[in-house]
Design a protein around this motif. Structure first.
Motif, PDB file in Angstrom:
ATOM      1  N   THR A 262     -36.119 -25.405   9.812  1.00  0.00           N
ATOM      2  CA  THR A 262     -36.061 -24.982   8.409  1.00  0.00           C
ATOM      3  C   THR A 262     -36.700 -23.612   8.233  1.00  0.00           C
ATOM      4  O   THR A 262     -36.129 -22.735   7.580  1.00  0.00           O
TER       5      THR A 262
ATOM      6  N   ASN B 194     -28.935 -19.672  15.237  1.00  0.00           N
ATOM      7  CA  ASN B 194     -29.519 -20.442  14.135  1.00  0.00           C
ATOM      8  C   ASN B 194     -30.464 -21.550  14.613  1.00  0.00           C
ATOM      9  O   ASN B 194     -30.923 -22.360  13.812  1.00  0.00           O
TER      10      ASN B 194
ATOM     11  N   GLN C  42     -32.745  -8.972  15.564  1.00  0.00           N
ATOM     12  CA  GLN C  42     -31.904 -10.036  15.022  1.00  0.00           C
ATOM     13  C   GLN C  42     -31.858 -11.176  16.035  1.00  0.00           C
ATOM     14  O   GLN C  42     -31.842 -10.932  17.236  1.00  0.00           O
TER      15      GLN C  42
ATOM     16  N   TRP D  92     -43.568 -15.052   7.045  1.00  0.00           N
ATOM     17  CA  TRP D  92     -42.549 -15.932   7.636  1.00  0.00           C
ATOM     18  C   TRP D  92     -42.814 -16.137   9.120  1.00  0.00           C
ATOM     19  O   TRP D  92     -42.753 -17.260   9.624  1.00  0.00           O
TER      20      TRP D  92
ATOM     21  N   ALA E 292     -33.630 -16.404   8.268  1.00  0.00           N
ATOM     22  CA  ALA E 292     -32.293 -15.837   8.429  1.00  0.00           C
ATOM     23  C   ALA E 292     -31.586 -15.721   7.078  1.00  0.00           C
ATOM     24  O   ALA E 292     -30.918 -14.713   6.803  1.00  0.00           O
ATOM     25  N   GLU E 293     -31.738 -16.723   6.223  1.00  0.00           N
ATOM     26  CA  GLU E 293     -31.102 -16.695   4.902  1.00  0.00           C
ATOM     27  C   GLU E 293     -31.643 -15.552   4.046  1.00  0.00           C
ATOM     28  O   GLU E 293     -30.916 -14.971   3.244  1.00  0.00           O
ATOM     29  N   LYS E 294     -32.923 -15.236   4.225  1.00  0.00           N
ATOM     30  CA  LYS E 294     -33.541 -14.151   3.460  1.00  0.00           C
ATOM     31  C   LYS E 294     -33.388 -12.801   4.164  1.00  0.00           C
ATOM     32  O   LYS E 294     -33.973 -11.811   3.724  1.00  0.00           O
ATOM     33  N   SER E 295     -32.644 -12.790   5.280  1.00  0.00           N
ATOM     34  CA  SER E 295     -32.425 -11.573   6.078  1.00  0.00           C
ATOM     35  C   SER E 295     -33.731 -10.963   6.582  1.00  0.00           C
ATOM     36  O   SER E 295     -33.881  -9.740   6.634  1.00  0.00           O
TER      37      SER E 295
ATOM     38  N   ARG F 226     -34.428 -20.957   9.870  1.00  0.00           N
ATOM     39  CA  ARG F 226     -33.214 -20.704   9.082  1.00  0.00           C
ATOM     40  C   ARG F 226     -33.526 -20.050   7.734  1.00  0.00           C
ATOM     41  O   ARG F 226     -32.735 -19.245   7.237  1.00  0.00           O
ATOM     42  N   ASN F 227     -34.673 -20.371   7.130  1.00  0.00           N
ATOM     43  CA  ASN F 227     -35.061 -19.718   5.874  1.00  0.00           C
ATOM     44  C   ASN F 227     -35.208 -18.215   6.073  1.00  0.00           C
ATOM     45  O   ASN F 227     -34.814 -17.425   5.214  1.00  0.00           O
TER      46      ASN F 227
END
Length: 182
Positions: free
Chosen positions: A79, A130, A167, A52, A85-88, A82-83
């Protein structure tokens, strides 16, 4: 006699300048350079986080190097960001300030151009975790709609959010937008 006195003064000034330069070099250790892009992964991470982060770095290069990144490059960077972040996925870098990858130049308004207004607009801009731009506050402004033009340009800023404890976090930066008519 004059030449000798002048030469001695010149030598003394040179020695003083060299001594001052040496003192400044000792007193001020070299500061690490601020990154001008997404830094390489430097903390242990999973293979998924590494993949990533590599994709994010590649997307950031596409944003930084064209003369004007298009909406396609901007969307791809956001994108990928944010991907993760969505997958932590955790950024594999130590704590760092946000890094501005691209700042759009503001556009003159017709009224400001007619009045030949020059100057700067200083904004306090919230850079969200974000990748979006949040609240914008005008610290020092100009008339004839230039504050709004500067804020509109600031909303198009592309950046890597600040990192704290692996983070992404929101942060606030001061942006200066310059308006000059030549």
């Amino acid at each position: 006699m004059f030449r000798l006195t002048f030469s001695l003064c010149l030598i003394q000034l040179t020695l003083l300048a060299l001594a001052n330069l040496s003192a400044n070099q000792v007193a001020r250790p070299e500061q690490p350079r601020r990154p001008n892009g997404v830094p390489e992964a430097s903390l242990p991470c999973t293979s998924e986080e590494q993949a990533w982060w590599t994709e994010l770095r590649t997307a950031s290069e596409d944003v930084k190097y064209p003369r004007r990144p298009g909406e396609k490059q901007r969307k791809k960077f956001l994108t990928v960001l944010r991907n993760g972040a969505e997958k932590s996925l955790a950024p594999p870098i130590p704590d760092a300030r946000s890094v501005i990858l691209w700042k759009t130049e503001p556009q003159y308004t017709n009224a400001a151009r007619d009045r030949e207004i020059n100057g700067t607009v200083t904004l306090q801009v919230e850079l969200l975790a974000n990748g979006g731009v949040g609240k914008i506050e005008v610290i020092q402004g100009l008339p004839e709609g230039l504050n709004d033009a500067a804020a509109e340009a600031a909303r198009k800023t592309i950046f890597l959010p600040a990192v704290k404890n692996r983070q992404f976090v929101s942060s606030s930066v001061r942006l200066v937008m310059t308006f000059n008519i030549y």
